[in-house]
Write an enzyme that holds these catalytic residues in place. Structure first.
Site, short mmCIF file in Angstrom:
data_model
loop_
_atom_site.label_atom_id
_atom_site.label_comp_id
_atom_site.label_asym_id
_atom_site.label_seq_id
_atom_site.Cartn_x
_atom_site.Cartn_y
_atom_site.Cartn_z
N GLU A 202 -15.08 -15.70 8.80
CA GLU A 202 -15.34 -16.57 9.95
C GLU A 202 -15.83 -17.96 9.57
OE1 GLU A 202 -18.31 -16.68 13.84
OE2 GLU A 202 -17.27 -14.82 13.37
N ASP A 203 -16.87 -18.05 8.76
CA ASP A 203 -17.48 -19.36 8.50
C ASP A 203 -16.49 -20.31 7.81
OD1 ASP A 203 -19.85 -21.16 8.49
OD2 ASP A 203 -19.63 -20.97 6.32
N SER A 204 -15.86 -19.86 6.73
CA SER A 204 -14.92 -20.74 6.03
C SER A 204 -13.68 -21.01 6.89
CB SER A 204 -14.52 -20.13 4.68
OG SER A 204 -13.90 -18.87 4.84
N ASN B 154 -19.80 -8.33 1.99
CA ASN B 154 -19.44 -9.73 1.80
C ASN B 154 -20.63 -10.62 2.19
OD1 ASN B 154 -16.66 -9.15 0.96
ND2 ASN B 154 -16.42 -8.45 3.05
N TYR B 155 -20.38 -11.83 2.68
CA TYR B 155 -21.52 -12.64 3.09
C TYR B 155 -21.19 -13.66 4.18
CZ TYR B 155 -19.46 -14.90 -1.10
OH TYR B 155 -18.61 -15.38 -2.07
N GLN C 48 -23.04 -24.49 1.19
CA GLN C 48 -22.10 -24.71 2.28
C GLN C 48 -21.64 -26.17 2.32
OE1 GLN C 48 -24.24 -23.26 5.76
NE2 GLN C 48 -23.07 -21.36 5.73
N TYR D 87 -10.34 -12.31 -0.04
CA TYR D 87 -10.66 -10.94 -0.40
C TYR D 87 -9.63 -10.48 -1.44
CZ TYR D 87 -13.00 -11.16 4.19
OH TYR D 87 -13.78 -11.53 5.26
N ASP E 119 -21.43 -13.16 7.38
CA ASP E 119 -22.45 -13.12 8.42
C ASP E 119 -23.61 -14.06 8.08
OD1 ASP E 119 -20.82 -11.21 9.43
OD2 ASP E 119 -22.23 -9.55 9.28
N ARG F 235 -11.24 -17.15 4.36
CA ARG F 235 -11.36 -15.77 4.82
C ARG F 235 -12.52 -15.67 5.83
NH1 ARG F 235 -14.50 -13.06 -0.44
NH2 ARG F 235 -16.50 -12.90 0.64
#
Length: 366
Positions: free
Chosen positions: A264-266, A12-13, A246, A185, A15, A262
């Site tokens: 962490e960041d979002s 995914n992305y 972003q 996901y 991180d 989904r």
């Protein structure tokens, strides 16, 4: 101060999203007016370019950030003051030899965001080995943790970004429709939720993000999604959107009535958007993610009335009751209240600012 951030993307992305936002926040919070040196080493530069809106190098340069490939770490000649290894990634041996040449250098092991209570007692603990000073830094939702990344939020009157305008076509301004963003996901629970949404009498604009979200919706309607094309499926107007930066994604979150997010960041950005959201936490084989979800809900719903708590719990467990739309306004009120709690949590600084203070305290062995 010289920072080196390492991001090893496994799948995914998310991180990369956290690391790129952290690099920007460190630059924005610099007390030296961007004179700090920040290098971001990543094993997927193309992805970083997408997250920055297609021109990561130019944006990075304006913030005094240097974006480098993972392999370039072995060519570093000047040792940093601070090394941030995101999510336990393993640093190149040759690079570590260079870090040892700076006796004051420290390594920060940046952990995943968690609401679990045990992180408070582990936050900031040292792990001194091989002549290097290393500390564990836990982002979290408590005063004793590393806090939450904040950063600029899009204004209410900000115009639609050019990357989204061709796809949205003013859809977010349609007052009769419910605006929902979908970033998820591929999983069975998404199909179930889509079934439930399609049965509502309210018209819905469903903004489907690039990647897995578009693939799962394509499977659900048995039709390929094409950028620029809106598909009407029952009460849903399905609107696929391109991979956006972003900042542009933040703009979309702030204009939706419900955000499905989904990782962490979002997840964090949905909270700053102060709108109801459903979090699809990254699944783990031993179901450890359920414990993490429950820990967050315990904090998120602290002091909330039973009706609102039941509504949020149903959404977060991907099993909303058929009448959940009727409680959307109370969920919105709670989302606004939660944002105020996050601001209160960050009154001494967000994650980037707390990280700076932690480094100032520990760099010289204090």
């Amino acid at each position: 101060m010289r920072f080196d951030i390492f991001c090893d993307i496994v799948d995914n992305y998310g991180d990369a999203g956290v690391c790129w936002r952290l690099a920007r926040r460190l630059a924005q919070t610099s007390p030296h007016h961007n004179h700090d040196s920040i290098r971001l080493f990543c094993n997927d530069l193309e992805l970083l370019n997408h997250l920055a809106g297609g021109d990561a190098q130019s944006l990075a340069k304006s913030l005094n950030i240097e974006i480098l490939s993972w392999e370039q770490a072995s060519l570093v000649t000047n040792a940093p003051d601070v090394v941030i290894e995101a999510f336990g990634c393993e640093l190149p041996t040759t690079y570590l030899d260079r870090v040892r040449s700076n006796p004051h250098a420290i390594i920060i092991n940046l952990e995943y965001l968690s609401a679990e209570n045990w992180i408070d007692s582990h936050h900031g603990l040292p792990s001194l080995s091989d002549g290097l000073k290393k500390y564990f830094f836990f982002p979290g939702f408590s005063e004793s943790s590393g806090g939450v990344l904040q950063g600029p939020l899009p204004g209410a009157n900000a115009s639609c970004p050019s990357s989204l305008d061709p796809s949205l076509g003013g859809a977010t301004k349609n007052g009769d429709a419910l605006n929902i963003s979908l970033f998820c996901y591929e999983a069975p629970e998404v199909l179930t939720l889509l079934d439930q949404l399609s049965l509502l009498s309210t018209p819905i604009n469903l903004f489907v993000c690039h990647g897995q979200a578009q693939r799962v919706v394509s499977k659900w309607i048995k039709q390929e999604l094409t950028l620029g094309q809106k598909i009407q499926h029952q009460n849903l107007q399905i609107i696929p959107i391109p991979f956006v930066s972003q900042d542009d994604y933040d703009w979309l979150l702030a204009r939706c009535d419900l955000n499905i997010v989904r990782g962490e960041d979002s997840f964090v950005r949905a909270q700053w958007a102060q709108a109801p959201f459903i979090w699809q936490i990254y699944p783990q084989s031993d179901n450890a993610h359920i414990i993490k979800l429950e820990a967050f809900l315990e904090k998120y719903l602290s002091g909330v009335d039973q009706t609102t708590a039941e509504g949020v719990n149903a959404l977060m467990h991907w099993n909303p009751p058929q009448e959940w739309l009727n409680s959307l306004q109370s969920l919105k009120s709670h989302a606004v209240h939660w944002k105020k709690r996050l601001l209160s949590l960050n009154h001494n600084g967000d994650l980037a600012e707390k990280l700076r203070k932690f480094i100032e305290t520990h760099a010289n062995g204090k």
